[in-house]
Design a protein around this motif. Structure first.
Motif, mmCIF file in Angstrom:
data_model
loop_
_atom_site.group_PDB
_atom_site.id
_atom_site.type_symbol
_atom_site.label_atom_id
_atom_site.label_comp_id
_atom_site.label_asym_id
_atom_site.label_seq_id
_atom_site.Cartn_x
_atom_site.Cartn_y
_atom_site.Cartn_z
ATOM 1 N N ASN A 131 6.560 22.595 -7.509
ATOM 2 C CA ASN A 131 4.870 22.748 -7.758
ATOM 3 C C ASN A 131 5.229 24.476 -7.360
ATOM 4 O O ASN A 131 5.149 24.843 -7.958
ATOM 5 N N ALA A 132 6.508 25.044 -6.070
ATOM 6 C CA ALA A 132 5.896 26.190 -6.418
ATOM 7 C C ALA A 132 6.618 26.932 -7.449
ATOM 8 O O ALA A 132 6.794 28.350 -7.369
ATOM 9 N N LEU A 133 7.749 26.576 -7.500
ATOM 10 C CA LEU A 133 8.299 27.233 -8.282
ATOM 11 C C LEU A 133 7.673 27.380 -10.109
ATOM 12 O O LEU A 133 7.521 28.449 -10.622
ATOM 13 N N ALA A 134 6.831 26.582 -10.249
ATOM 14 C CA ALA A 134 5.824 25.958 -11.561
ATOM 15 C C ALA A 134 5.197 27.567 -11.000
ATOM 16 O O ALA A 134 4.771 27.683 -12.269
ATOM 17 N N CYS A 135 4.444 27.030 -10.415
ATOM 18 C CA CYS A 135 3.542 28.544 -9.765
ATOM 19 C C CYS A 135 3.931 29.734 -9.892
ATOM 20 O O CYS A 135 3.564 30.814 -10.351
ATOM 21 N N LEU A 136 4.861 29.711 -9.411
ATOM 22 C CA LEU A 136 5.571 31.173 -9.431
ATOM 23 C C LEU A 136 6.555 31.733 -10.687
ATOM 24 O O LEU A 136 5.587 32.754 -11.198
ATOM 25 N N LEU A 137 6.865 30.683 -12.179
ATOM 26 C CA LEU A 137 6.574 31.221 -13.113
ATOM 27 C C LEU A 137 5.137 31.456 -14.087
ATOM 28 O O LEU A 137 5.527 32.235 -14.780
ATOM 29 N N THR A 138 4.658 30.245 -13.772
ATOM 30 C CA THR A 138 2.681 31.285 -14.449
ATOM 31 C C THR A 138 3.183 32.553 -13.953
ATOM 32 O O THR A 138 2.310 33.674 -14.675
ATOM 33 N N LEU A 198 2.839 18.863 -12.319
ATOM 34 C CA LEU A 198 4.159 19.660 -12.691
ATOM 35 C C LEU A 198 3.522 19.906 -14.293
ATOM 36 O O LEU A 198 4.048 21.139 -15.012
ATOM 37 N N ALA A 199 3.719 18.808 -15.497
ATOM 38 C CA ALA A 199 3.556 19.015 -16.983
ATOM 39 C C ALA A 199 2.499 19.906 -16.928
ATOM 40 O O ALA A 199 2.211 20.442 -18.178
ATOM 41 N N ALA A 200 1.283 19.727 -16.398
ATOM 42 C CA ALA A 200 -0.092 19.644 -16.640
ATOM 43 C C ALA A 200 0.229 22.071 -16.662
ATOM 44 O O ALA A 200 -1.110 22.676 -17.310
ATOM 45 N N TYR A 235 0.864 -1.451 -0.284
ATOM 46 C CA TYR A 235 -0.292 0.025 -0.233
ATOM 47 C C TYR A 235 1.024 1.519 -0.391
ATOM 48 O O TYR A 235 0.549 2.088 -0.597
ATOM 49 N N LEU A 236 1.913 1.530 1.118
ATOM 50 C CA LEU A 236 2.297 2.356 0.697
ATOM 51 C C LEU A 236 3.822 2.479 -0.402
ATOM 52 O O LEU A 236 3.480 4.439 -0.675
ATOM 53 N N ARG A 237 4.248 1.405 -0.967
ATOM 54 C CA ARG A 237 4.519 1.509 -2.035
ATOM 55 C C ARG A 237 3.718 2.002 -3.272
ATOM 56 O O ARG A 237 3.839 3.099 -3.869
ATOM 57 N N ALA A 238 2.097 1.692 -3.428
ATOM 58 C CA ALA A 238 1.924 1.987 -3.989
ATOM 59 C C ALA A 238 1.090 3.567 -3.988
ATOM 60 O O ALA A 238 1.419 4.866 -5.287
ATOM 61 N N LEU A 239 0.880 3.811 -3.196
ATOM 62 C CA LEU A 239 1.104 5.268 -3.400
ATOM 63 C C LEU A 239 2.225 5.872 -2.643
ATOM 64 O O LEU A 239 1.563 7.563 -3.107
ATOM 65 N N THR A 240 3.111 5.950 -2.874
ATOM 66 C CA THR A 240 4.162 7.062 -2.916
ATOM 67 C C THR A 240 4.471 6.795 -4.748
ATOM 68 O O THR A 240 4.863 7.874 -5.220
ATOM 69 N N TRP A 241 3.725 5.906 -5.222
ATOM 70 C CA TRP A 241 3.919 5.796 -6.555
ATOM 71 C C TRP A 241 2.785 6.738 -7.035
ATOM 72 O O TRP A 241 3.412 7.793 -7.735
ATOM 73 N N ALA A 242 1.667 6.809 -6.898
ATOM 74 C CA ALA A 242 0.761 7.484 -7.398
ATOM 75 C C ALA A 242 0.583 9.279 -7.043
ATOM 76 O O ALA A 242 0.491 9.865 -8.011
ATOM 77 N N PHE A 243 1.568 9.187 -5.538
ATOM 78 C CA PHE A 243 1.574 10.768 -5.161
ATOM 79 C C PHE A 243 2.838 11.162 -6.410
ATOM 80 O O PHE A 243 2.784 12.410 -6.668
ATOM 81 N N MET A 244 3.773 10.467 -6.049
ATOM 82 C CA MET A 244 5.198 11.174 -7.124
ATOM 83 C C MET A 244 4.293 11.759 -9.024
ATOM 84 O O MET A 244 4.611 12.192 -10.003
ATOM 85 N N LEU A 245 3.626 10.294 -9.404
ATOM 86 C CA LEU A 245 3.506 10.777 -10.707
ATOM 87 C C LEU A 245 2.144 11.372 -11.349
ATOM 88 O O LEU A 245 2.253 11.838 -11.637
ATOM 89 N N LEU A 246 1.270 11.198 -9.986
ATOM 90 C CA LEU A 246 -0.265 12.182 -9.937
ATOM 91 C C LEU A 246 1.037 14.025 -10.192
ATOM 92 O O LEU A 246 0.657 14.646 -10.683
ATOM 93 N N THR A 247 1.867 14.171 -9.042
ATOM 94 C CA THR A 247 2.833 15.149 -9.201
ATOM 95 C C THR A 247 2.723 15.736 -10.570
ATOM 96 O O THR A 247 3.260 16.536 -10.818
ATOM 97 N N ALA A 248 3.658 14.249 -10.983
ATOM 98 C CA ALA A 248 4.615 15.199 -11.707
ATOM 99 C C ALA A 248 3.653 15.642 -13.341
ATOM 100 O O ALA A 248 4.084 16.196 -14.242
ATOM 101 N N ALA A 249 2.509 14.965 -13.608
ATOM 102 C CA ALA A 249 1.590 14.744 -14.095
ATOM 103 C C ALA A 249 1.355 16.755 -13.828
ATOM 104 O O ALA A 249 0.796 17.552 -15.023
#
Length: 110
Positions: free
Chosen positions: A94-101, A38-40, A22-36
């Protein structure tokens, strides 16, 4: 006073393998969705640059997101023994990406 039998203790908590999975899946979900996430940000920045018009984007909203991500990173740092980990790095990114925007919005607004 005696301790409860071992079989009672083990039935109270899920098996360790399930918790680890569960913790591995949660970590991967967090990282993948956060990367998405950032790309968004990129299409918004790109659209503002191409159109040379930022009136349709709220500077207030983007600055709030800068603050929210930055304070989340600081909060996590304080509660993580003053160590930076991947989650804190993601909040900072994320903070830096929002600051850039926000910067692009300001550039084309003034």
């Amino acid at each position: 006073m005696t301790s409860p039998p071992a079989d009672m203790l083990s039935s109270a908590a899920p098996p360790r393998t399930w918790r680890s999975a569960y913790l591995r899946a949660l970590t991967w979900a967090f990282m993948l969705l956060t990367a998405a996430r950032l790309a968004a940000y990129a299409p918004t920045v790109w659209a503002i640059v191409l159109m040379r018009d930022s009136r349709q984007h709220s500077l207030w909203t983007w600055l709030i997101w800068v603050g929210a991500n930055a304070t989340m990173a600081a909060w996590m740092y304080e509660h993580n023994g003053h160590r930076i980990d991947k989650a804190i790095g993601v909040c900072i990114a994320n903070a830096l990406a929002c600051l850039l925007t926000a910067g692009v919005i300001l550039w084309f607004r003034f």
